[in-house]
Write a protein that holds these residues in place. Structure first.
Motif, PDB file in Angstrom:
ATOM      1  N   GLN A 155       0.835  -1.211   0.000  1.00 43.63           N
ATOM      2  CA  GLN A 155       0.000   0.000   0.000  1.00 43.63           C
ATOM      3  C   GLN A 155       0.869   1.262   0.000  1.00 43.63           C
ATOM      4  O   GLN A 155       0.520   2.251  -0.632  1.00 43.63           O
ATOM      5  CB  GLN A 155      -0.923   0.009   1.213  1.00 43.63           C
TER       6      GLN A 155
ATOM      7  N   ARG B  58       3.337   0.837  -3.681  1.00 40.85           N
ATOM      8  CA  ARG B  58       2.703   0.438  -4.943  1.00 40.85           C
ATOM      9  C   ARG B  58       3.739  -0.088  -5.936  1.00 40.85           C
ATOM     10  O   ARG B  58       4.022   0.544  -6.959  1.00 40.85           O
ATOM     11  CB  ARG B  58       1.919   1.598  -5.548  1.00 40.85           C
TER      12      ARG B  58
ATOM     13  N   ALA C  71      -5.553  -3.553  -5.479  1.00 39.37           N
ATOM     14  CA  ALA C  71      -5.110  -3.280  -6.855  1.00 39.37           C
ATOM     15  C   ALA C  71      -5.320  -4.527  -7.709  1.00 39.37           C
ATOM     16  O   ALA C  71      -4.443  -5.389  -7.787  1.00 39.37           O
ATOM     17  CB  ALA C  71      -3.641  -2.878  -6.855  1.00 39.37           C
TER      18      ALA C  71
ATOM     19  N   ALA D  23      -2.514  -5.710  -9.894  1.00 35.84           N
ATOM     20  CA  ALA D  23      -1.191  -5.940  -9.293  1.00 35.84           C
ATOM     21  C   ALA D  23      -0.545  -7.181  -9.901  1.00 35.84           C
ATOM     22  O   ALA D  23      -1.200  -8.199 -10.118  1.00 35.84           O
ATOM     23  CB  ALA D  23      -1.322  -6.098  -7.786  1.00 35.84           C
TER      24      ALA D  23
END
Length: 121
Positions: A44, A47, A73, A76
């Motif tokens: 977090q 990123r 995300a 991700a």
């Protein structure tokens, strides 16, 4: 330009091996975490462009961390590195959104192939 890479593994030895296997012709901004909860927090915070994630860890395992990362995300890029090569574990992480699974200990070639697959290099 360097890529942000997060390595989440409870074993300092494993993290060291992973770092030694990174492609030498690429620049990485490395971040580390020693359990899934720390990994989620670090994810977090920074990123990363990609995350290398162990499955068996204290506090929060890799399955839970992967699920939470994907909630934050969905796009991700997560590669699971694990000694747990049971078909059920593989199927579960792929269903949770892992890009691929690399058996531990990883090789330089396997990491390069994984990074290429996710478009990191």
């Amino acid at each position: 330009m360097s890529k942000k890479l997060l390595v989440v593994d409870d074993s300092p030895v494993s993290r060291s091996i992973i770092k030694k296997c990174l492609p030498k012709d690429q620049e990485f901004e490395l971040y580390e975490a020693s359990d899934g909860r720390q990994g989620l927090e670090k994810f977090q915070e920074v990123r990363p462009d990609a995350t290398l994630l162990d499955l068996t860890m204290p506090v929060m395992d890799g399955f839970e961390a992967l699920e939470e990362i994907k909630k934050i995300a969905p796009d991700a890029k997560v590669i699971v590195l694990t000694a747990d090569i049971q078909p059920k574990a593989y199927e579960k992480v792929m269903a949770l959104g892992a890009a691929m699974v690399i058996p531990k200990p990883p090789s330089s070639e396997a990491l390069a192939e994984g990074f290429s697959k996710i478009g990191l290099i």
